[in-house]
Structures are given as structure tokens and as C-alpha cells.
Scaffold this motif. Structure first.
Motif, PDB file in Angstrom:
ATOM      1  N   LYS A 185       0.833  -1.293   0.102  1.00  0.00           N
ATOM      2  CA  LYS A 185       0.032  -0.027   0.165  1.00  0.00           C
ATOM      3  C   LYS A 185       0.941   1.181  -0.066  1.00  0.00           C
ATOM      4  CE  LYS A 185      -4.159  -1.821   1.497  1.00  0.00           C
ATOM      5  NZ  LYS A 185      -5.074  -2.068   0.424  1.00  0.00           N
ATOM      6  N   GLY A 186       1.910   1.146   0.560  1.00  0.00           N
ATOM      7  CA  GLY A 186       2.980   2.294   0.369  1.00  0.00           C
ATOM      8  C   GLY A 186       3.820   2.655  -0.795  1.00  0.00           C
ATOM      9  N   ALA A 197       2.258   0.605  -9.640  1.00  0.00           N
ATOM     10  CA  ALA A 197       3.035  -0.593  -9.754  1.00  0.00           C
ATOM     11  C   ALA A 197       4.582  -0.595 -10.197  1.00  0.00           C
ATOM     12  CB  ALA A 197       2.186  -1.628 -11.144  1.00  0.00           C
ATOM     13  N   MET A 198       5.103  -1.654  -9.743  1.00  0.00           N
ATOM     14  CA  MET A 198       6.727  -1.330 -10.027  1.00  0.00           C
ATOM     15  C   MET A 198       7.397  -2.796 -10.183  1.00  0.00           C
ATOM     16  SD  MET A 198       9.539   0.126  -7.423  1.00  0.00           S
ATOM     17  CE  MET A 198       8.578   1.662  -7.116  1.00  0.00           C
ATOM     18  N   PHE A 222       2.158  -3.811  -6.571  1.00  0.00           N
ATOM     19  CA  PHE A 222       1.053  -3.361  -6.932  1.00  0.00           C
ATOM     20  C   PHE A 222       0.485  -2.584  -5.625  1.00  0.00           C
ATOM     21  CE2 PHE A 222       1.254  -7.022  -9.385  1.00  0.00           C
ATOM     22  CZ  PHE A 222       0.738  -6.404 -10.786  1.00  0.00           C
ATOM     23  N   LYS A 223       0.273  -1.272  -5.897  1.00  0.00           N
ATOM     24  CA  LYS A 223      -0.306  -0.382  -4.732  1.00  0.00           C
ATOM     25  C   LYS A 223      -1.722  -1.013  -4.129  1.00  0.00           C
ATOM     26  CE  LYS A 223      -0.323   4.337  -3.511  1.00  0.00           C
ATOM     27  NZ  LYS A 223       0.364   5.564  -3.890  1.00  0.00           N
TER      28      LYS A 223
END
Length: 107
Positions: free
Chosen positions: A9-10, A15-16, A24-25
Motif C-alpha cells: 500500500k505504501g 505498480a513497480m 502493486f499499490k
């Protein structure tokens, strides 16, 4: 291409990709085909540069762009790796036909 999905969430972005993990956020984004395709393009870039050099070149490209544009968003969107990913994220067959070092033409 297989990957390990992780929700964080942080995360400072939606996405990365950090091979072999795709962060994923939001858990709902794990089903976003466009976002996943974008991040898979980054996986290919990372693998062809043997992972660590990718991060070095990514950072250098960002810092040069930041000096040039004096703006985070412009610097980010002009990173050659991001240009390739954004230009081709809609093409779900892109990775099947992608040539090695395709990001180089976006420098």
C-alpha cells in the motif's frame, strides 16, 4: 513471463517491477492487463541488462532528465525505459516481437 505479485500500500506508484517481483499499490491492480504488460516490458529490459545495470541506467537517465527538465514528472516520463513501456503497453503481443535493447531508440 512468470512473476511474483506483491501488494504494498505504501508504493509510490501504481505498480513497480523489480525482477522477479511485481509490486502493486492496490490488490485490484493485479488483474489490470495493461499495467501488467507495462511492468513485463520492464522485466525484459531488466533481464537483457542483467538486472543491476538496468537500475543504474534507469537512475542515471532519471537524474539527467531531472537536471534537464527540473520537473519530476517530465524527468520520469522521459526515461528511455519508461518511454518504451508506455509506447507499447497497449500491444499485448509486443513482448513476442520485441527486439533486444528496444529502449535504446527512445534515448
Amino acid at each position: 513471463m512468470r512473476y511474483c505479485p506483491v501488494t504494498w500500500k505504501g508504493l509510490p506508484a501504481n505498480a513497480m517491477a523489480i525482477f522477479p517481483f511485481m509490486f502493486f499499490k492496490d490488490p485490484a491492480q493485479k488483474n489490470n492487463a495493461l499495467l501488467i504488460n507495462h511492468e513485463k516490458i520492464h522485466f525484459c529490459q531488466q533481464l537483457e541488462l542483467l538486472i543491476l545495470p538496468f537500475y543504474f541506467l534507469y537512475l542515471i537517465n532519471y537524474l539527467v532528465n531531472l537536471c534537464k527538465y527540473r520537473n519530476h514528472d517530465k524527468a520520469y516520463f522521459n526515461i528511455s525505459f519508461e518511454k518504451e513501456a508506455y509506447a507499447n503497453e497497449l500491444d499485448m503481443n509486443y513482448l513476442k516481437n520485441r527486439r533486444l535493447y528496444s529502449w535504446f531508440k527512445y534515448l
